[in-house]
Design an enzyme around this catalytic site. Sequence first.
Site, mmCIF file in Angstrom:
data_model
loop_
_atom_site.group_PDB
_atom_site.id
_atom_site.type_symbol
_atom_site.label_atom_id
_atom_site.label_comp_id
_atom_site.label_asym_id
_atom_site.label_seq_id
_atom_site.Cartn_x
_atom_site.Cartn_y
_atom_site.Cartn_z
ATOM 1 N N ASP A 57 5.958 0.930 4.617
ATOM 2 C CA ASP A 57 5.399 0.614 3.448
ATOM 3 C C ASP A 57 5.931 -0.264 2.429
ATOM 4 O O ASP A 57 5.470 -0.973 1.698
ATOM 5 C CB ASP A 57 5.186 1.817 2.725
ATOM 6 C CG ASP A 57 3.892 2.831 3.204
ATOM 7 O OD1 ASP A 57 2.978 2.809 2.819
ATOM 8 O OD2 ASP A 57 4.290 3.568 4.339
ATOM 9 N N ARG A 60 -0.264 3.076 -6.243
ATOM 10 C CA ARG A 60 0.874 3.700 -5.384
ATOM 11 C C ARG A 60 2.168 2.854 -5.392
ATOM 12 O O ARG A 60 2.020 1.655 -4.900
ATOM 13 C CB ARG A 60 0.322 3.896 -4.123
ATOM 14 C CG ARG A 60 -0.747 4.814 -3.934
ATOM 15 C CD ARG A 60 -1.236 5.412 -2.421
ATOM 16 N NE ARG A 60 0.070 6.405 -2.159
ATOM 17 C CZ ARG A 60 0.196 6.538 -0.928
ATOM 18 N NH1 ARG A 60 -0.348 6.363 0.202
ATOM 19 N NH2 ARG A 60 1.397 7.443 -0.426
ATOM 20 N N LYS A 102 6.722 6.775 5.721
ATOM 21 C CA LYS A 102 6.469 8.299 5.419
ATOM 22 C C LYS A 102 7.416 9.055 5.384
ATOM 23 O O LYS A 102 8.456 9.093 6.641
ATOM 24 C CB LYS A 102 5.262 8.450 6.215
ATOM 25 C CG LYS A 102 4.503 9.737 5.753
ATOM 26 C CD LYS A 102 3.883 9.674 4.473
ATOM 27 C CE LYS A 102 2.567 8.456 4.765
ATOM 28 N NZ LYS A 102 2.299 8.012 3.464
ATOM 29 N N GLN A 137 -0.954 13.753 8.045
ATOM 30 C CA GLN A 137 -1.942 12.575 8.580
ATOM 31 C C GLN A 137 -1.613 12.104 9.855
ATOM 32 O O GLN A 137 -2.565 11.598 10.581
ATOM 33 C CB GLN A 137 -1.288 11.438 7.736
ATOM 34 C CG GLN A 137 -1.813 11.373 6.382
ATOM 35 C CD GLN A 137 -1.126 10.288 5.373
ATOM 36 O OE1 GLN A 137 -0.237 9.628 5.544
ATOM 37 N NE2 GLN A 137 -1.447 10.475 4.164
ATOM 38 N N GLY A 186 -2.320 3.509 3.849
ATOM 39 C CA GLY A 186 -1.644 2.632 4.967
ATOM 40 C C GLY A 186 -1.398 1.343 4.311
ATOM 41 O O GLY A 186 -2.401 0.614 3.840
ATOM 42 N N ALA A 187 -0.160 0.957 4.477
ATOM 43 C CA ALA A 187 0.156 -0.311 3.801
ATOM 44 C C ALA A 187 -0.781 -1.680 3.957
ATOM 45 O O ALA A 187 -1.046 -2.072 3.009
ATOM 46 C CB ALA A 187 1.761 -0.864 4.074
#
Length: 382
Positions: A253, A98, A264, A212, A65-66
């Site tokens: 993100d 990431r 996502k 998720q 999660g950002a």
Amino acid sequence: MADQYAYSDDDKRPTEIPAIRWEEPPEGPVLVLLDQTRLPAEEVELVCTDAPALVEAIRSLAVRGAPLLGIAGAYGVALAAVRGFDVDEAAAALASARPTAVNLAVGVRRAQAAHEAALAKGGDIRQAAAAALAAARQLHREDAEASARMAEHGLALLDELLPGGGHRILTHCNTGSLVSGGEGTAFAVALAAHRAGRLRRLWVDETRPLLQGARLTAYEAARSGMAYTLLTDNAAGSLFAAGEVDAVLIGADRITADGSVANKVGSYPLAVLARYHHVPFIVVAPVTTVDPDTPDGASIEVEQRAGHEVTEFVAPQVPVTGAEAGGGIPVAPLGTQAYNPAFDVTPPELVTAIVTEEGAVSPVTAEALAEVCARSRRAAAG
């Protein structure tokens, strides 16, 4: 370098286990994470004693999660500094864990800069480590505050666009307290609508990778007492066609300088559906997710994940004899190649509004985003 699991005692466990926390046991400081790969089957905490352990937790999506990645990155730098490891080496490894999530690199740089500034002022190693930790804790507090303000601005926008309440909101992936120092981004807006009695239904896409939405958003919605329904991602179109969706709320993100939104995978098709059906498509993200150094969506590096996440089915806590790759049950022929991007990019013309802690940007333009970022910098400086 070892990391370990800490099982919570059900009799002593708090109602809400924080997604991330810094602890200082006698054996030395550690970063404790709620392992999101084990939810919803069990609530297990992962204890990281150094940056390599945290890098692995980030890559495996144990922490994700950002906004939370930014917090984790900052704490990871502090962990390396406090434990006497090479801070620059740790920072480089963390920032690249990431590539699509800009908050991760932002958090790493913030703690690293605090560490460097303390040394430049003549501080010793201990003082520099304390400065890095203070920067991480400050970022953690700021994100919690930003979450509350995003929820307020987002609910106000929903009420403006959809007067009368009874909102039926479709959300994608997971954007609640599991991704934030507070109650999240897009999910926090839905939660605010629920608390105000204006949420009729939360439609929850299951969402690749690792389902998720099904595992995490449904988990958070259930714990919050929200009216929610889970659906497969490819069922969303039928909901739009039936007139059952009033708004789409997603997180981000990375948001580029022109307003393109990396989120996502599956977010872009939702934006197309929303435009066709005249439904607001709203992105909720803190200003730290806006990346002015990335000009447009074509410039975003989209993370490609392992094919076994698609070709195998993994059930938490179910041992599989002879399992390979991801440790799951094969659902495709051996040797099948899989296309498994973690994100896609939605162009700004399909985004109704971007909600930040500084307010909503609508229409989404490079100039409006630049002004929000400038306003945020002025507020931080003042």
